[in-house]
Design an enzyme around this catalytic site. Structure first.
Site, short mmCIF file in Angstrom:
data_model
loop_
_atom_site.label_atom_id
_atom_site.label_comp_id
_atom_site.label_asym_id
_atom_site.label_seq_id
_atom_site.Cartn_x
_atom_site.Cartn_y
_atom_site.Cartn_z
N LYS A 199 36.44 41.05 43.99
CA LYS A 199 36.75 41.37 45.39
C LYS A 199 35.64 40.77 46.22
CE LYS A 199 40.59 43.62 43.91
NZ LYS A 199 41.92 43.50 44.05
N HIS A 237 49.90 38.03 35.32
CA HIS A 237 49.99 38.93 36.42
C HIS A 237 51.29 39.07 36.76
CE1 HIS A 237 49.18 40.98 40.07
NE2 HIS A 237 48.08 41.11 39.77
#
Length: 473
Positions: free
Chosen positions: A168, A287
């Site tokens: 992040k 994902h």
């Protein structure tokens, strides 16, 4: 020999596609739909219409029905059940002969089962709740490129869940800073770092530069720690050709694992990439971006347990599976059900976990469930209990948000993980005694102590939208 006759016109679907006395065959693909019919549509007509539209039928009788064995190829609605607590809809069970589907093609399966039928006017809402794939069909699919045991051998990691971190901010970092964030996490104790689902090849960070800096981080962290490390390099791309180009480069620089967004990237691309990974010795992380568009509405769409089965057939070594305890919703019993669907060889019908059919995977390898989304050290006891050893516990903000930096955040998670595993192995009920386990471990880990203080008030207590329909046994 009897002469076939042709009577033109429109007939009720139930005259042809509703067969309550049908005996299910071992080779049939079975599906259960939750049907919310339009007002005035008969309870038997609606599932028959779904069976017709998802197999051989059309809106009117056609003379070309006489040119095939319609009775052999058609789908059959064979059972109806009430949905507990909801009288607006019902479950319809439909059997499809295996020869309706191309071997090894989840694309073809979905084109029939969740294709035009979902726009059918006879139903107000339609949801595919579960599918039973017969072993005869399972064996035509490649499945996971390697599976859980081979991954453990490649990474040389045993006896505990693997530990990961999504970098992040997910977008905006330069390749060099991105690589540095990976390095700090890996040297601190992580097994994996990860591209987020929407990290592809944007102006701020092109894919080749990201791959190079991340691989440098992996090699440096491995040299310092003596452990095998990895990073999920997302090769999802605008075209299959570009996807394979990125995968080939990842292999060339020595990466052990790549990543694909299997729903947005497409099932055809995913199956092809899984085959490539099997042939080239690469692990494949999957994902599930976009899944909630399909599976969150309890009356319309595709349940996630079906998406897990489709992924296991299409191929992937990891799949995001929810956390139960984090920021992303997930009913505990339902989550435990699809975790078993991902990992186990045989799963029995269990309505208390939303599993409608026995599922036999034969010798097909299992998929490693990945817990990710709003989790931190306080969740570790529950995560180890829920997911067990054959899983990846992935802390993004729960690593990078540590006040002392990425490496310290990784160290805190590693200490918490190993403390929980050790306590569990001693027979401690860690989900109940987790606070005591973590507090004791924090006496010897200032990194864990600070993490516990930082996130002690963080909770995600919103109720789950998509609940199990059945009462727990």
């Amino acid at each position: 020999m009897a002469v076939k006759t042709y009577n033109a016109g429109v007939k009720d679907y139930r005259n042809t596609y509703w067969e309550p006395d049908y005996s299910v065959k071992d080779t049939d693909i079975l599906a259960v739909f939750k049907i919310t019919p339009q007002a005035g549509v008969d309870r038997e007509e609606a599932p028959a219409a779904v069976a017709a539209e998802s197999s051989t039928g059309t809106w009117t009788t056609v003379w070309t029905d006489l040119l095939t064995d319609l009775d052999y190829y058609k789908g059959r609605a064979y059972r109806i059940e009430d949905v507990p607590g909801d009288d607006t809809c019902f479950y319809a069970f439909i059997a499809y002969p295996i020869d309706l589907f191309e071997e090894g093609s989840v694309v073809n399966v979905f084109t029939s089962l969740v294709g035009n039928v979902f726009g059918f006017k006879a139903v107000r809402a339609l949801r595919l709740e579960d599918v039973r794939f017969p072993i005869a069909y399972v064996k035509t699919c490649g499945g996971p490129p390697h599976g859980i045991q081979v991954e453990r051998d490649i990474m040389n990691k045993y006896g505990r869940p693997l530990l990961g971190c999504t970098i992040k901010p997910k977008l905006g970092l330069s390749a060099k800073n991105y690589g540095r964030a990976c390095y700090e996490g890996l040297r601190g104790g992580l097994d994996f770092t990860k591209d987020d689902e929407n990290v592809n090849s944007q102006p701020f960070m092109r894919w080749r530069q990201r791959f190079d800096f991340v691989m440098e981080a992996i090699q440096k962290a491995e040299a310092e720690t003596g452990e095998r490390k990895g990073h999920y390099l997302n090769v999802t791309a605008p075209t299959p050709e570009e996807m394979y180009k990125r995968a080939e480069y990842a292999k060339e620089i020595g990466a052990p694992i790549i990543m694909h967004d299997y729903i947005t990237g497409g099932f055809c691309a995913n199956t092809g990439l899984a085959n490539w990974c099997r042939d080239n010795g690469m692990l494949l992380h999957i994902h599930r971006a976009m899944h909630r568009v399909l599976d969150r509405n309890p009356h319309h769409g595709i349940h996630f347990r079906v998406l897990t089965k489709i992924l296991r057939l299409s191929g992937g070594d990891h799949l995001h599976s929810g956390t139960v305890v984090g920021k992303l919703e997930g009913d505990r019993e339902a989550t435990l059900g699809w975790i078993d669907i991902m990992r186990d060889r045989f799963i029995k019908e269990d309505r208390s976990r939303g599993i409608f059919f026995d599922q036999d995977w034969g010798s097909m390898p299992g998929v490693m469930p990945v817990a990710s989304g709003g989790i931190h050290v306080w969740h570790m006891p529950a995560l180890v209990t829920i997911f067990g050893d054959d899983s990846v516990l992935q802390f993004g903000g729960g690593t990078l948000g540590h006040p002392w930096g990425n490496a310290k955040g990784a160290a805190a998670n590693r200490v918490a993980l190993e403390a929980c595993v050790e306590a569990r192995n001693r027979g401690v009920a860690i989900e109940k005694e987790g606070k005591a386990v973590l507090t004791e471990a924090a006496k010897h880990s200032p990194e864990l102590k600070i993490a516990m203080e930082t996130w002690k008030e963080i909770k995600s207590e919103f109720d789950t939208v998509d609940k199990l329909d059945v009462a727990h046994k």
